[in-house]
Scaffold this motif. Structure first.
Motif, short mmCIF file in Angstrom:
data_model
loop_
_atom_site.label_atom_id
_atom_site.label_comp_id
_atom_site.label_asym_id
_atom_site.label_seq_id
_atom_site.Cartn_x
_atom_site.Cartn_y
_atom_site.Cartn_z
N THR A 43 0.82 -1.21 0.00
CA THR A 43 0.00 0.00 0.00
C THR A 43 0.86 1.26 0.00
N PHE A 44 2.01 1.20 0.64
CA PHE A 44 2.90 2.36 0.62
C PHE A 44 3.42 2.61 -0.79
N ILE A 45 3.70 1.53 -1.53
CA ILE A 45 4.11 1.69 -2.93
C ILE A 45 2.98 2.29 -3.76
N VAL A 46 1.76 1.79 -3.54
CA VAL A 46 0.60 2.27 -4.29
C VAL A 46 0.36 3.75 -4.02
N PHE A 47 0.45 4.16 -2.75
CA PHE A 47 0.20 5.56 -2.40
C PHE A 47 1.30 6.49 -2.91
N GLN A 48 2.46 5.96 -3.24
CA GLN A 48 3.46 6.78 -3.92
C GLN A 48 3.10 6.97 -5.39
N LEU A 49 2.65 5.89 -6.02
CA LEU A 49 2.31 5.97 -7.45
C LEU A 49 1.05 6.78 -7.71
N THR A 50 0.15 6.85 -6.72
CA THR A 50 -1.07 7.65 -6.90
C THR A 50 -0.79 9.15 -6.97
N THR A 51 0.44 9.53 -6.67
CA THR A 51 0.82 10.94 -6.81
C THR A 51 0.63 11.41 -8.24
N PHE A 52 0.82 10.51 -9.20
CA PHE A 52 0.67 10.89 -10.61
C PHE A 52 -0.78 11.26 -10.96
N ILE A 53 -1.73 10.83 -10.12
CA ILE A 53 -3.15 11.11 -10.40
C ILE A 53 -3.50 12.56 -10.07
N THR A 54 -2.97 13.05 -8.96
CA THR A 54 -3.36 14.37 -8.47
C THR A 54 -2.36 15.47 -8.80
N ALA A 55 -1.09 15.12 -9.00
CA ALA A 55 -0.06 16.14 -9.25
C ALA A 55 0.19 16.30 -10.74
N GLU A 56 0.73 17.44 -11.08
CA GLU A 56 1.09 17.69 -12.48
C GLU A 56 2.29 16.83 -12.85
N CYS A 57 2.16 16.07 -13.89
CA CYS A 57 3.18 15.10 -14.28
C CYS A 57 4.31 15.82 -15.03
N THR A 58 5.43 16.00 -14.34
CA THR A 58 6.62 16.60 -14.95
C THR A 58 7.77 15.60 -14.85
N LEU A 59 8.83 15.88 -15.57
CA LEU A 59 9.98 14.99 -15.54
C LEU A 59 10.58 14.91 -14.14
N ASP A 60 10.61 16.07 -13.47
CA ASP A 60 11.15 16.09 -12.10
C ASP A 60 10.30 15.24 -11.17
N LEU A 61 8.98 15.30 -11.33
CA LEU A 61 8.08 14.52 -10.49
C LEU A 61 8.24 13.02 -10.78
N ILE A 62 8.41 12.68 -12.04
CA ILE A 62 8.50 11.27 -12.43
C ILE A 62 9.67 10.58 -11.74
N TYR A 63 10.88 11.11 -11.90
CA TYR A 63 12.02 10.40 -11.28
C TYR A 63 12.10 10.62 -9.78
N LYS A 64 11.40 11.65 -9.28
CA LYS A 64 11.36 11.84 -7.83
C LYS A 64 10.48 10.78 -7.18
N VAL A 65 9.35 10.47 -7.80
CA VAL A 65 8.45 9.43 -7.27
C VAL A 65 9.02 8.05 -7.53
N LEU A 66 9.49 7.81 -8.75
CA LEU A 66 9.96 6.47 -9.11
C LEU A 66 11.24 6.08 -8.38
N SER A 67 12.06 7.06 -8.00
CA SER A 67 13.30 6.74 -7.30
C SER A 67 13.03 6.05 -5.97
N SER A 68 11.97 6.46 -5.28
CA SER A 68 11.62 5.81 -4.01
C SER A 68 10.66 4.64 -4.23
N ALA A 69 9.77 4.77 -5.21
CA ALA A 69 8.80 3.69 -5.46
C ALA A 69 9.50 2.40 -5.88
N PHE A 70 10.45 2.50 -6.80
CA PHE A 70 11.16 1.31 -7.24
C PHE A 70 12.07 0.75 -6.15
N PHE A 71 12.53 1.60 -5.25
CA PHE A 71 13.32 1.12 -4.11
C PHE A 71 12.48 0.20 -3.23
N TYR A 72 11.22 0.60 -3.00
CA TYR A 72 10.33 -0.24 -2.20
C TYR A 72 9.78 -1.43 -3.00
#
Length: 399
Positions: A43-72
């Motif tokens: 669920t912690f992984i899912v709640f990180q990926l749901t950021t793409f639903i509400t936030a503006e999808c930029t390149l900075d946001l993509i690797y900022k979210v994925l850097s921690s999401a893929f770690f988990y």
């Protein structure tokens, strides 16, 4: 008699029991524990990926979210690999225990004890490194609160953190303590899963090295018996047979484990590469946030340490297997009777084939592979011998 569960795997057993992955005594309570802990992590992984639903999808946001999401996600893959392969772990432990039950020689028992103690020391060291990471991860989040208190200011501060972006679809300011608890629980569960599963496989590999070392000892002991007199030829042949058997069991054990974990390791390598790439990109876009810098660096350090330990362990197994061939070559086989020479011939023929552990079916695990993109396959271990020795061994094989 050596009891692996209580002597050599006791630390691994305790750690696996904590996260519900010990392959024995799988009661309904343990199954509930598994579902609960794995659910927190997922669920912690899912709640990180749901950021793409509400936030503006930029390149900075993509690797900022994925850097921690893929770690988990790497944590989740390791957790899941032991969950679905519980029967494989149980079978492997039983096979290893059966081998230890057959060992009665005090020198061979000493070899098993030596490698078992080494595995325990490595396990304890890795556990302390994991605790250090958990403390660092906690300090990153509580330091702003400590600084806020020490500043003696009455201004309220935001409880939200930008180090790991999440979207719970709730008021995170109001439920900040629940969000913090979920985040740190997921980190602790994932880190513990990575440590326990990794050290369990490392301990298996160390015992495989011990079995190969025992095979070397038996070959040397067989030749010592033979050189005392030809009347001991039968006893010497029996020792060589025992050496071949334990070497075969060692190879079968490690291949059995690696082959059954190949799918998990393939997914782990894919997620690990993406995680490394995203964290490196996150470092290059450093904006002065010390917490972000420390978190990315610690993530990278953990992945590189894990990569090094996995390849170092595989390299040890490969080196021990090659050392067995070297031992067979170096003993005075030329003074043995023809019958014994023919038995040694089988060992030398087995040594002409290089042995490597292939992770995920695509990656040759070794220190050279860890330092470069690929490990060149060697067609024969003769390349490690001087040319004079190569010709001698080739002549012996022809004979």
């Amino acid at each position: 008699m050596i009891s692996l569960e209580t002597q050599h795997f006791n630390i691994n057993r305790i750690l696996l029991l904590i996260i519900g992955l010990w392959p024995y005594q799988r009661s309904l309570l343990v199954e509930f524990q598994l579902i609960l802990l794995y659910g927190i992590l997922m669920t912690f992984i899912v709640f990180q990926l749901t950021t793409f639903i509400t936030a503006e999808c930029t390149l900075d946001l993509i690797y900022k979210v994925l850097s921690s999401a893929f770690f988990y996600i790497c944590f989740a893959i390791k957790y899941n690999s032991f969950w679905i392969n519980a029967d494989i772990i149980r079978t492997s432990l039983k096979q290893l225990q059966d081998v230890c039950n057959e060992i009665t020689d005090k020198n061979e028992i000493a070899i098993i004890e030596k490698y078992g103690d080494k595995a325990k020391r490595i396990t304890i060291t890795i556990l302390f490194l994991g605790m250090f990471y958990q403390v660092t991860f906690t300090l990153i989040y509580i330091w702003p609160y400590i600084h806020h208190i020490m500043a003696f200011t009455n201004k309220s501060r935001s409880h939200s953190s930008v180090h790991i972006m999440t979207e719970y679809f709730i008021d995170q300011e109001k439920h900040s303590y629940l969000v913090t608890l979920h985040r740190h629980a997921a980190c602790c569960i994932g880190l513990l899963a990575m440590i326990t599963t990794g050290t369990m496989l490392l301990t298996y590999a160390q015992h495989t090295c011990a079995m190969i070392s025992i095979a070397c000892y038996r070959i040397e002991h067989a030749m010592d018996i033979l050189l005392k007199g030809y009347k001991n030829e039968q006893k010497s042949c029996e020792e060589i047979i025992h050496a071949v058997n334990i070497h075969r069991k060692a190879m079968n054990l490690i291949n059995f484990l690696i082959s059954n974990f190949s799918g998990s390791y393939f997914c782990l390598m894919a997620a690990g590469v993406l995680c490394l790439s995203c964290n490196l990109l996150r470092l290059t876009s450093f904006t002065g946030n010390i917490g972000q810098l420390i978190l990315s660096l610690t993530n990278l350090i953990i992945q590189y340490v894990y990569l090094f330990l996995a390849n170092y362990t595989a390299q040890e197994v490969t080196d021990h297997n090659e050392y067995l061939f070297t031992t067979v070559y170096n003993v005075r086989w030329y003074m043995a009777p023809i019958r014994t020479q023919k038995m040694i011939l089988f060992l030398l023929q087995r040594g002409t084939k290089s042995f490597h552990l292939i992770l995920g079916g695509v990656f040759v695990a070794s220190l050279q592979s860890a330092a470069s993109r690929a490990l060149p396959y060697r067609t024969s271990p003769f390349f490690i011998l001087p040319s004079k020795n190569k010709n001698m061994v080739k002549q012996f094989l022809i004979f």
